[in-house]
Design an enzyme around this catalytic site. Structure first.
Site, PDB file in Angstrom:
ATOM      1  NE  ARG A  19      14.166   4.542   1.547  1.00 17.71           N
ATOM      2  CZ  ARG A  19      12.938   4.267   1.150  1.00 17.71           C
ATOM      3  NH1 ARG A  19      12.209   3.412   1.833  1.00 17.71           N
ATOM      4  NH2 ARG A  19      12.429   4.847   0.085  1.00 17.71           N
ATOM      5  CD  GLU A  34       4.694  -5.031   0.597  1.00 17.82           C
ATOM      6  OE1 GLU A  34       5.393  -4.092   1.021  1.00 17.82           O
ATOM      7  OE2 GLU A  34       4.003  -4.945  -0.426  1.00 17.82           O
ATOM      8  CG  ASP A  78      -1.748   2.449   4.444  1.00 23.48           C
ATOM      9  OD1 ASP A  78      -2.588   2.432   5.332  1.00 23.48           O
ATOM     10  OD2 ASP A  78      -1.428   3.506   3.862  1.00 23.48           O
ATOM     11  CG  ASP A 123      10.612   6.779   2.180  1.00 27.34           C
ATOM     12  OD1 ASP A 123       9.710   5.916   2.158  1.00 27.34           O
ATOM     13  OD2 ASP A 123      10.728   7.652   1.305  1.00 27.34           O
TER      14      ASP A 123
END
Ligand code: IMP
Length: 205
Positions: free
Chosen positions: A173, A107, A111, A167
């Site tokens: 990115r 990952e 969050d 992003d």
């Protein structure tokens, strides 16, 4: 003489984690993961979540000197139920059957933990031999659901970040550092705001 510096608005973004620190930390993660996966049954399978984890996964995989395989999933949250619902739609499922495999979920950021919780439930039901998770970034202050994460690159504060795979509306990115966005509303009103400073280019849509 006009003091231009004092009249300029503060920068919308600044470096939170420089690329050298990312490189060093990935080396450490790679060593630990290599040791833990050395008793895997066959080639461990790295599963990346498109698109944010691709750059991290590319560098991490090269710091694990084991015979590995890759697969990817693409997901999106259901617009109808809202991002807080934890309901995730699989846009692209795995190509491989993971039954009996040793899996490492890769990952970019955890969050609220809702996305990872959904993914671990979905993958766990497919009977892998083992499943571990590595995340480059952990924004644990915003966690809504507790979720197991075996390897964390960096704990970060509750700030929106871009770069190194992450992003904002599809941009940034390919920035090597991780940038903290100080002024998200300003970036939202001008998504290409950071482009000239970062890439020396004029704005493009
Ligand atoms: P969750 O809240 O743990 O379910 O995270 C959902 C997704 O939100 C992550 O996989 C990222 O794609 C995205 N996300 C969360 N925080 C950030 C951020 O600071 N920058 C960019 N994307 C983020």
């Amino acid at each position: 003489m006009t003091d231009m510096a004092s009249s300029a608005p503060p920068p919308a973004g600044e470096v939170l984690i420089p690329k050298a620190a990312i490189r060093a930390r990935i080396g450490e993660l790679g060593e630990k993961i290599t040791a833990d996966l050395s008793d895997a049954d066959g080639a461990p399978l790295l599963i990346g979540v498109l698109k944010g984890s691709t750059i991290f996964m590319a560098d991490l995989a090269r710091s694990i000197p084991l015979h590995l395989e890759f697969d990817f999933m693409s997901i999106s949250t259901y617009a109808q139920t809202g991002p807080q619902s934890g309901v995730v739609r699989i846009l692209k499922d795995l190509d491989l059957d993971i039954a009996g495999r040793d899996v490492l979920m890769v990952e970019d950021i955890v969050d609220t933990g809702l996305t990872l919780t959904y993914l671990l439930r979905s993958l766990g039901s497919r009977r892998p031999r083992s499943i571990r998770t590595v995340t480059l970034l952990d924004k644990s202050a915003r966690r809504i659901v507790p979720v197991p994460v075996e390897y964390v690159g960096f704990e970060i504060p509750d700030v929106f970040v871009v770069g190194y795979g992450l992003d904002f509306q599809g941009r940034y990115r390919n920035v090597g550092d991780i940038l903290a966005i100080n002024d998200v509303p300003r970036l939202a009103s001008d998504p290409a705001l950071l482009v000239p400073d970062l890439f020396g280019l004029s704005r493009n849509p």
